[in-house]
Enzyme design. Structure first.
Site, PDB file in Angstrom:
ATOM      1  N   TRP A 101     -16.690   6.154 -18.027  1.00 45.64           N
ATOM      2  CA  TRP A 101     -17.297   5.273 -17.170  1.00 45.64           C
ATOM      3  C   TRP A 101     -16.400   4.247 -16.815  1.00 45.64           C
ATOM      4  CZ3 TRP A 101     -19.665   8.422 -13.962  1.00 45.64           C
ATOM      5  CH2 TRP A 101     -20.202   9.696 -14.497  1.00 45.64           C
ATOM      6  N   ASP A 169     -22.191  -2.670 -16.970  1.00 51.72           N
ATOM      7  CA  ASP A 169     -22.843  -1.279 -16.435  1.00 51.72           C
ATOM      8  C   ASP A 169     -23.659  -1.011 -17.849  1.00 51.72           C
ATOM      9  OD1 ASP A 169     -23.460   1.154 -16.129  1.00 51.72           O
ATOM     10  OD2 ASP A 169     -21.498   1.930 -15.953  1.00 51.72           O
ATOM     11  N   LYS A 193     -31.611   7.408 -16.488  1.00 54.93           N
ATOM     12  CA  LYS A 193     -31.562   7.508 -17.968  1.00 54.93           C
ATOM     13  C   LYS A 193     -32.938   7.038 -18.553  1.00 54.93           C
ATOM     14  CE  LYS A 193     -26.634   7.557 -17.198  1.00 54.93           C
ATOM     15  NZ  LYS A 193     -26.361   9.144 -17.461  1.00 54.93           N
TER      16      LYS A 193
HETATM   17  C1  LIG Z   1     -22.666   4.280 -18.367  1.00 55.02           C
HETATM   18  C2  LIG Z   1     -22.378   5.078 -17.131  1.00 55.02           C
HETATM   19  N1  LIG Z   1     -22.118   4.475 -15.896  1.00 55.02           N
HETATM   20  C3  LIG Z   1     -22.370   5.192 -14.571  1.00 55.02           C
HETATM   21  C4  LIG Z   1     -22.604   6.421 -14.476  1.00 55.02           C
HETATM   22  C5  LIG Z   1     -22.536   7.122 -13.165  1.00 55.02           C
HETATM   23  O1  LIG Z   1     -23.767   6.952 -12.549  1.00 55.02           O
HETATM   24  P1  LIG Z   1     -24.214   7.758 -11.392  1.00 55.02           P
HETATM   25  O2  LIG Z   1     -24.442   9.004 -11.437  1.00 55.02           O
HETATM   26  O3  LIG Z   1     -25.557   6.736 -10.994  1.00 55.02           O
HETATM   27  O4  LIG Z   1     -23.445   7.060 -10.106  1.00 55.02           O
HETATM   28  C6  LIG Z   1     -23.207   6.941 -15.533  1.00 55.02           C
HETATM   29  C7  LIG Z   1     -23.581   8.250 -15.572  1.00 55.02           C
HETATM   30  O5  LIG Z   1     -24.096   9.229 -16.480  1.00 55.02           O
HETATM   31  C8  LIG Z   1     -23.132   6.342 -16.955  1.00 55.02           C
HETATM   32  O6  LIG Z   1     -23.534   7.138 -18.147  1.00 55.02           O
END
Ligand SMILES: Cc1ncc(COP(=O)(O)O)c(C=O)c1O
Length: 358
Positions: A101, A169, A193
């Site tokens: 991510w 994040d 989550k």
């Molecule tokens: C740490 C992290 N950041 C970003 C995301 C992406 O999130 P989204 O699907 O809401 O765009 C995730 C998705 O699992 C994640 O675990």
């Protein structure tokens, strides 16, 4: 059919009491005569939900009144873009590459300025997070991913030092432990989550972040100033059911206290790590000191047994323990709402598997 043990990485298990409340409000919200999903986001009833949700977010995360609390759409992935579009403005930012991510966040940020990848755990399979890194003198901000959902690593607390504003994040560990979130200038998290359903993204902004972002030329919907200036911070139609659920999840956290939630999270994670450290049959992926209390990742010494284990686990009522396709192995996501009973049952199941295959 009874509910099974759900270890999904997200959307993930929610508190049963919240699901029941949601169910009861769908047909008629309070005494309004209108169902939760059927009422205007400008109605008095929904305005109250937003006010309560914002107040709870502030209390649980410890954010003063001058921090903005936004409930946006587009997921955390849209914030990869929005962070840089609002803050970078051609400048330099330090990014910590601690997994899938953060790598995606880095890719988006490069559109808006210079990205200094101050740390990368890629070579070591993202099995640890850094305690220090090379900081840029002139960084506008430092971006980190507090919990790496795929690799199963987590920063044990706030970074000891960083350059510029601090951006996090926190999608997969928000509100999982007491922490001074007011020390972070930008926190963003997809709700699916620890906070509720997908489709609502929490973004909090310090006064310094708001000031920097005010000068951004980001398009209307990505520009944080658009949402900050709007009545109740609702510029357009938000995910109303998502915000209501998030409010109920924060209420559930407040009823127990964040400390109690954190203690349960530690106990759940330790039950799994203790098993994996206790025998060569198992290999925990993350190194001690970097281990996630939200996503526990591991492998079997005998790799060819992994698919058997996953199949048997599914058949026995343990859902979602197959590791992410990019790393393989196994992963148990044990967010706030995952009950201790589910983890105890999984540990018993794994111990039995080891006895019969070890
Ligand atoms: C740490 C992290 N950041 C970003 C995301 C992406 O999130 P989204 O699907 O809401 O765009 C995730 C998705 O699992 C994640 O675990």
């Amino acid at each position: 059919m009874a509910r099974i043990h759900n270890f999904s990485a997200g959307p993930a298990v929610l508190p049963e009491s919240v699901l029941q409340q949601l169910q009861s409000q769908l047909f008629e919200f309070g005494n309004t005569g209108i169902g939760l999903m059927e009422m205007s986001h400008r109605s008095a009833a929904f305005s109250e939900i937003v006010d309560t949700a914002q107040a709870r977010v502030r209390r649980v995360l410890g954010l003063p009144q001058d921090y903005s609390v936004l409930f946006l759409q587009g997921g955390a992935s849209s914030q990869f873009l929005a962070v840089a579009n609002n803050l970078l403005q051609g400048g330099v930012a330090d990014y910590l590459d601690t997994g899938t991510w953060s790598a995606k966040a880095i890719k988006e940020a490069k559109r808006f300025g210079t990205v200094n990848v101050a740390f990368s755990g890629k070579e070591s399979g993202y099995n640890a997070v850094p305690t220090d890194w090379d900081k840029s003198q002139d960084a506008v901000y430092t971006h980190y991913t507090s919990n790496n959902t795929v690799a199963g690593t987590q920063f044990p607390g706030l970074p000891a030092s960083h350059a510029g504003l601090l951006v996090c994040d926190a999608s997969s560990d928000i509100a999982s432990r007491p922490m001074d979130y007011s020390k972070i200038d930008v926190v963003y998290a997809g709700a699916q989550k620890n906070l509720g359903p997908s489709g609502v993204t929490l973004v909090t902004l310090s006064p310094a972040a708001q000031e920097r972002a005010a000068a951004s030329d980001a398009p209307t919907m990505l520009k944080w100033a658009t949402h900050i200036a709007a009545k109740k911070q609702l510029f357009n139609t938000p995910n109303t059911i998502g915000i209501y659920t998030l409010e109920r999840v924060f209420a559930w956290i407040e009823e127990q206290g964040l400390q109690a939630v954190a203690e349960r999270n530690t106990a759940k994670a330790n039950a799994l790590y203790d098993l994996f450290d206790g025998s060569e049959f198992w290999e925990a992926h993350a190194l001690p000191g970097s281990r996630s209390q939200m996503n526990v990742t591991w492998r079997l010494g005998q790799r060819d047994l992994e698919s058997t284990l996953i199949a048997q686990a599914e058949a026995a009522g343990f859902s979602g323990i197959k590791g992410h396709r990019s790393v393989g192995g196994l992963r148990a996501s044990i967010y706030n709402a995952c009950p201790m009973d589910s983890v105890t049952a999984l540990v018993d199941f794994l111990s039995e598997f080891e006895r019969s295959h070890g």
